[in-house]
Each structure stands twice: as structure tokens, then as C-alpha cells.
Design an enzyme around this catalytic site. Structure first.
Site, PDB file in Angstrom:
ATOM      1  N   ASP A 186       0.691  -1.049  -0.056  1.00  0.00           N
ATOM      2  CA  ASP A 186      -0.155  -0.086  -0.109  1.00  0.00           C
ATOM      3  C   ASP A 186       0.703   1.255   0.180  1.00  0.00           C
ATOM      4  O   ASP A 186       0.568   2.131   0.862  1.00  0.00           O
ATOM      5  CB  ASP A 186      -0.916  -0.014   1.209  1.00  0.00           C
ATOM      6  CG  ASP A 186      -1.704  -1.174   1.308  1.00  0.00           C
ATOM      7  OD1 ASP A 186      -2.426  -1.577   0.405  1.00  0.00           O
ATOM      8  OD2 ASP A 186      -1.874  -1.985   2.539  1.00  0.00           O
TER       9      ASP A 186
ATOM     10  N   GLU B 264     -11.693  -0.984  -3.590  1.00  0.00           N
ATOM     11  CA  GLU B 264     -10.961  -0.560  -2.669  1.00  0.00           C
ATOM     12  C   GLU B 264      -9.667   0.570  -3.277  1.00  0.00           C
ATOM     13  O   GLU B 264      -9.621   0.779  -4.679  1.00  0.00           O
ATOM     14  CB  GLU B 264     -10.241  -1.562  -1.830  1.00  0.00           C
ATOM     15  CG  GLU B 264      -9.163  -2.328  -2.498  1.00  0.00           C
ATOM     16  CD  GLU B 264      -8.567  -3.606  -1.710  1.00  0.00           C
ATOM     17  OE1 GLU B 264      -9.217  -3.843  -0.565  1.00  0.00           O
ATOM     18  OE2 GLU B 264      -7.705  -4.260  -2.022  1.00  0.00           O
TER      19      GLU B 264
END
Length: 265
Positions: free
Chosen positions: A17, A206
Site C-alpha cells: 500500500d 478499494e
């Protein structure tokens, strides 16, 4: 020899991420999820390639117990109103309780000073799950994007993309608005080619990220779709007219095909 990034080679190992912020001081700031999911780290470099070997500083650690004691996911660093903010998600060990939090640092240098907890961002009255918060400014207004559940999972899980306008960097001014849900086949893959799968169906939208077109006429949100544990994980795209009401679901159009996906060949 100048530093450079090489295509298809690891950049920074053991970091997921990743988020990079280019500040007006000319530096790149990097943060990401780490394997232990127990803290938030920052790196700084004058070049993107230099982030690979830059010193890493821990700026926040999980609580010893309670609602922010586990699973520190996907931090993002933003500079708003003269202060530094990091948005992230955490839980108490039960991922059903994953929620969004924000910390603030008023030091000119985010590697210095202290990040203090501003609190949880209440994304909905039912306190449903939320991850991957990302802020952006548009026409003088601050917005929050994130991935959340419409309701608590029962037998399956659906992650959707939501948006809300913000009163300040730590408070929503409006109710959440759903702008994307997993509806196409390429957004709903959760079973691997070898049959490996999660315990129940998980349909995924997402990691929303804001961009705009070069002529500033179009707002663009890229997001991830399908299970990150599968080779079908891909990138989708939402667009809206820059003069439209971004809190109106009708303003948003979804690309019917991924804009980035695997190429087996």
C-alpha cells in the site's frame, strides 16, 4: 550515475500500500503498510529512486490495547492547512471492526515533531467497516474517499467506494455517498485459478485515488478491484465532470473495463 527506477524490478521491499507525497520543499515523502502492521513509518528523499535506501522513521505506533491495537493499514500523508496529516485504518484484532483514523503534526518537518491522534472519522452512523482513506481538494472543498461496507457482512463481503465532503481534515461534513460497487465480473473475482479462495465471497472495490485530467475538466478516481490475493486484482476508473456535484452518484461514470490488469502472455 544518476539514480533511476527500473521497470519490473522491486523498488522498496516488504512494503505494501505505498503512498508517495511530493511536497513544495522539493522532497518526496513515502509511507506504506509494513509486514507487522504495528506502526506508521516515513521516508524522505529528493528523488523517487532515493526512497529505496532512505532512512525510515517511525512516527506512530499501535496502541497496546483497544480499537487501534492491531492491523495498521495503508497510511497516507497529506499536507493540509499548514499541518501534516496521516490517514490510516486500524482495528482491535477483529477486522470486522476496521475503522479510519487520522493523526496530526504541526511541525514544518513531518519527520520531526509529534503526530497526535485527532480521532476516528465516523464514516457512517452504524460504524460500519472502512479502510483506505484518501483526501483531495477540489474547487475549494476538501473531500474524503475510502472503501467501506454498505452493511455488516453476513455470508459475504462487499467493499464499495464512498465519498464525503469534509468540514476539516478530521471531520466529515456530509453523509457518505456510494459512487462505485463491485458489479462487473472483473470486480468480483475472489477464487484463484488453482481453486484457492477466501472462506466466503469477497467482492472488492478499494484503494481509491484522486486525479484530474490535464485540462482540469474531469475528475478521475482510480481504484483497485477484485481480490488482492488473486491474479485478477486490477485497476478500475471512475470519472466525473469537474463542474458537477461530486456528491451526486449520477455525476460519476465507471469504465466498463479495467484500465490496468494482468497480461498472462
Amino acid at each position: 550515475m544518476s539514480e533511476e527506477l527500473k521497470y519490473n524490478e522491486p523498488w522498496i521491499l516488504q512494503r505494501a500500500d505505498p503512498y508517495v507525497y511530493r511536497h513544495t520543499d522539493g522532497n518526496y515523502y513515502f509511507t506504506a503498510s509494513i509486514p507487522a502492521y504495528d506502526r506508521i513509518v516515513l521516508r524522505r528523499s529528493e528523488t523517487l529512486a532515493g526512497l529505496k535506501d532512505a532512512e525510515e522513521v517511525t512516527v506512530w505506533e499501535k496502541h497496546k490495547e483497544g480499537i487501534m491495537s492491531e492491523h495498521i493499514w495503508a497510511p497516507e500523508l497529506h499536507y493540509l492547512d499548514g499541518k501534516w496529516y496521516i490517514y490510516f485504518a486500524a482495528d482491535d484484532g477483529n477486522t470486522d471492526n476496521h475503522q479510519i483514523y487520522v493523526i496530526e503534526n504541526d511541525s514544518p518537518d513531518p519527520m520531526q515533531g509529534e503526530f497526535r491522534m485527532k480521532g476516528a472519522i465516523m464514516t457512517n452512523p452504524d460504524w460500519n467497516w472502512g479502510i483506505h482513506p484518501s483526501t483531495f481538494e477540489h474547487k475549494g472543498e476538501l473531500y474524503l474517499l475510502w472503501s467501506g461496507w454498505p452493511n455488516r457482512r453476513i455470508g459475504s463481503e462487499t467493499q464499495c467506494i464512498y465519498i464525503a465532503r469534509m468540514e476539516n481534515p478530521w471531520t466529515l461534513a456530509t453523509e457518505r455517498v456510494l459512487i462505485s460497487k463491485p458489479e462487473y465480473e472483473w470486480e468480483r473475482q475472489w477464487v484463484n485459478p488453482d481453486g484457492g479462495r477466501t472462506a466466503y465471497p469477497i467482492y472488492v472495490n478499494e484503494s481509491p485515488q484522486y486525479f484530474h485530467s490535464k485540462d482540469n475538466r474531469t475528475v478521475i478516481v482510480y481504484y483497485a478491484a477484485s481480490g488482492c490475493w488473486s491474479p485478477y486484482y486490477c485497476t478500475g476508473m471512475l470519472t466525473a465532470d469537474a463542474d458537477s456535484d461530486l456528491l451526486n452518484p449520477a455525476s460519476w461514470k465507471k469504465s466498463p473495463v479495467p484500465v490496468l490488469q494482468q497480461d498472462p502472455e
